[in-house]
Design a protein around this motif. Structure first.
Motif, PDB file in Angstrom:
ATOM      1  N   ASP A   1      31.934   8.423   7.063  1.00 38.12           N
ATOM      2  CA  ASP A   1      32.166   9.067   5.766  1.00 38.12           C
ATOM      3  C   ASP A   1      31.568  10.455   5.665  1.00 38.12           C
ATOM      4  N   ASN A   2      30.634  10.808   6.562  1.00 39.31           N
ATOM      5  CA  ASN A   2      30.024  12.135   6.494  1.00 39.31           C
ATOM      6  C   ASN A   2      30.613  13.114   7.504  1.00 39.31           C
TER       7      ASN A   2
ATOM      8  N   THR B   1      29.285   7.420  -1.760  1.00 36.29           N
ATOM      9  CA  THR B   1      30.528   7.195  -1.045  1.00 36.29           C
ATOM     10  C   THR B   1      31.376   6.198  -1.822  1.00 36.29           C
TER      11      THR B   1
ATOM     12  N   HIS C   1      30.612  18.548   9.745  1.00 38.08           N
ATOM     13  CA  HIS C   1      29.770  17.889   8.747  1.00 38.08           C
ATOM     14  C   HIS C   1      30.412  18.031   7.370  1.00 38.08           C
ATOM     15  N   SER C   2      30.526  16.916   6.662  1.00 39.58           N
ATOM     16  CA  SER C   2      31.210  16.941   5.369  1.00 39.58           C
ATOM     17  C   SER C   2      30.410  17.637   4.280  1.00 39.58           C
TER      18      SER C   2
ATOM     19  N   ILE D   1      34.175  15.326   8.554  1.00 35.19           N
ATOM     20  CA  ILE D   1      35.523  15.780   8.217  1.00 35.19           C
ATOM     21  C   ILE D   1      36.455  15.280   9.318  1.00 35.19           C
TER      22      ILE D   1
ATOM     23  N   ALA E   1      37.433  10.915   3.988  1.00 31.95           N
ATOM     24  CA  ALA E   1      36.845  10.751   5.305  1.00 31.95           C
ATOM     25  C   ALA E   1      37.552   9.747   6.202  1.00 31.95           C
TER      26      ALA E   1
ATOM     27  N   ILE F   1      31.902  21.919   4.701  1.00 30.70           N
ATOM     28  CA  ILE F   1      33.009  21.616   3.795  1.00 30.70           C
ATOM     29  C   ILE F   1      33.700  22.864   3.266  1.00 30.70           C
TER      30      ILE F   1
ATOM     31  N   ASN G   1      39.842  17.516  -2.727  1.00 32.74           N
ATOM     32  CA  ASN G   1      39.177  17.459  -1.424  1.00 32.74           C
ATOM     33  C   ASN G   1      38.648  18.845  -1.093  1.00 32.74           C
TER      34      ASN G   1
ATOM     35  N   ASN H   1      35.056  14.727   0.277  1.00 31.69           N
ATOM     36  CA  ASN H   1      35.650  14.680   1.612  1.00 31.69           C
ATOM     37  C   ASN H   1      36.391  13.358   1.779  1.00 31.69           C
TER      38      ASN H   1
ATOM     39  N   SER I   1      33.669  10.679   0.442  1.00 39.60           N
ATOM     40  CA  SER I   1      32.271  10.990   0.147  1.00 39.60           C
ATOM     41  C   SER I   1      32.199  12.124  -0.878  1.00 39.60           C
TER      42      SER I   1
ATOM     43  N   ASN J   1      41.540  18.957   7.094  1.00 35.57           N
ATOM     44  CA  ASN J   1      41.278  17.521   7.010  1.00 35.57           C
ATOM     45  C   ASN J   1      42.491  16.786   7.568  1.00 35.57           C
TER      46      ASN J   1
END
Length: 467
Positions: A246-247, A177, A206-207, A249, A334, A211, A315, A332, A348, A217
């Protein structure tokens, strides 16, 4: 299965945000000691429980069952839930277990509940068992990174943190991160009207595992909208915030800004931005209203640099696995926030290839230099490499075929799993990851398929018997 649901309900009563696991760790220790089992609680509050082999299995190689005790703490904007003290309110609906206005915590509470039920059951046939329940998986895996893998006596490692029944994970991505900051330079607003703009209705998710889906986003969409509102004019931003973890979206963002444009003109621009993204899941919508004039706005250079940075850096999916639609590398955006005299952007990165991570980081670094952002790396976690040959994997696949009549799908996933932290220390161990069907994890729509959880629990017991 009744005992699994019992333990899941008990677990849901205990607040367990990442980095605040002392209460749940102590509860797990008390439960295991109440079963008369050996328990090791380390300084990171990880819990390792040992149960001797059942009669006839004493000479079989030991098995480790593993999950994590913390959960992602997301809630609806209207919810007053306090994750530091309130229990999760469980809701059973049409075969799914959900939570009222919050994440459920089946990621990864269902693994913990299954493991406790297995430890409690004296009638099961199994080799010597170790149950490892770790802390802080959701915000960097610091618990597992701090765990001494040489404590483990077993040689077969079964992670229960997967989210799709019938799929066996045999490898996972590593990542890190990035925090990028700049001093919050402000000035007095120019003439005009102040507006509060909220973007919501995106699905989030979930990033890693989500993704490559058209989730949208919220940070990028908001930055694009602000740029479109002002065109070539300087942006008079007073605030821009989005995201908490950070994990995840980001699914919601909020901004306050000053402009001399009319509300009708602004709304027309916002409608155009959404029209350009008509393929997104969910029901994204901008909500615009006049608000009190702020005392200060961001300096024009800061606003201009930040919005350019947010709308130009990579991204989403950066690269796919060779000859595959599976994601190999991604990023991502975040979080964006302002506090303590700074603006911070958190990104992340994930990949199973170090070279790709380097290329992705170089692109972000170049844009960060232009935006005068200082960077800091944290939450680094290793990849889990695919083993060409694995007796454990073969046994799990064969057993699944025998139990269900279906073939088990074997995947390497684009998400970080704690197996990578153990693999980094003990690459000689055999690893698999399995789990029941869960949907929209890391979001307030998180739900667990109860029938799938029951089938998975039965399958895990059959695996233990076969090993």
């Amino acid at each position: 299965m009744d005992r699994v649901w019992h333990y899941f309900k008990e677990l849901s009563k205990i607040p367990r945000p990442s980095k605040k696991e002392e209460r749940v760790s102590n509860w797990l220790k008390e439960v295991a000691e109440g079963m008369g089992l050996e328990v090791d609680q380390d300084e990171a509050l990880n819990i390792l429980i040992r149960k001797p082999a059942s009669p006839g299995y004493e000479d079989h190689e030991g098995v480790i069952l593993q999950g994590h005790m913390d959960m992602v703490c997301e809630k609806t904007p209207e919810s007053d839930h306090d994750f530091d003290k309130d229990p999760i309110e469980l809701v059973e609906e049409e075969g799914f277990l959900k939570a009222k206005d919050t994440t459920l915590g089946a990621d990864n509470g269902i693994a913990v509940a299954m493991a406790l039920a297995i430890l409690e059951d004296k009638s099961l046939a199994h080799p010597a068992l170790e149950v490892l329940v770790t802390t802080d998986e959701e915000t960097g895996m610091s618990g597992m990174l701090d765990f001494d893998a040489h404590k483990l006596q077993g040689s077969r490692f079964i992670n229960l943190d997967s989210e799709e029944e019938g799929v066996l994970t045999a490898g996972s991505a590593g990542g890190f991160t990035y925090s990028l900051t700049r001093s919050l330079e402000t000035t007095a607003p120019q003439a005009g009207s102040a507006y509060r703009l909220v973007l919501d209705g995106l699905v989030g998710g979930h990033s890693g595992s989500d993704i490559d889906k058209p989730r949208g986003n919220a940070i990028i969409l908001m930055a694009q909208a602000l740029q479109a509102i002002y065109g070539t004019d300087l942006v008079q931003l007073a605030s821009l915030t989005s995201g908490r973890l950070d994990n995840v979206i980001p699914s919601r963002s909020e901004a306050v800004f000053v402009t001399d444009k009319s509300q009708a003109d602004i709304q027309a621009v916002l409608d155009g931005v959404l029209a350009d993204h008509g393929d997104l899941e969910g029901s994204p919508a901008f909500h615009l209203e006049e608000t009190a004039m702020p005392e200060e706005v961001w300096a024009s250079g800061l606003s201009e640099d930040l919005l350019r940075f947010l709308t130009t850096i990579p991204n989403g999916v950066f690269a796919h696995l060779k000859n595959s639609d599976l994601v190999q590398t991604s990023s991502n955006i975040a979080i964006i926030d302002q506090k303590d005299g700074e603006v911070e952007v958190v990104i992340s990165f994930r990949s199973s290839e170090e070279v790709d991570l380097g290329k992705l980081r170089a692109k972000v670094d170049e844009a960060a230099d232009q935006a005068r952002l200082a960077s800091r790396t944290f939450a680094v976690y290793p990849a889990w490499g695919f083993m060409e040959e694995s007796a454990l994997r073969d046994t799990c696949c064969r057993n699944y075929k025998e139990v269900t009549g279906k073939d088990m799908e074997v995947l390497v996933i684009h998400a970080g799993l704690e197996c990578g932290c153990i693999y980094d220390q003990r690459p000689e161990l055999e690893f698999v990851s399995i789990g029941p069907n869960m949907y929209d994890v890391h979001s307030v729509k998180e739900r667990l398929d109860m029938a799938s959880a029951e089938r998975t629990f039965a399958y895990v017991k059959e695996i233990l018997k076969a090993l």
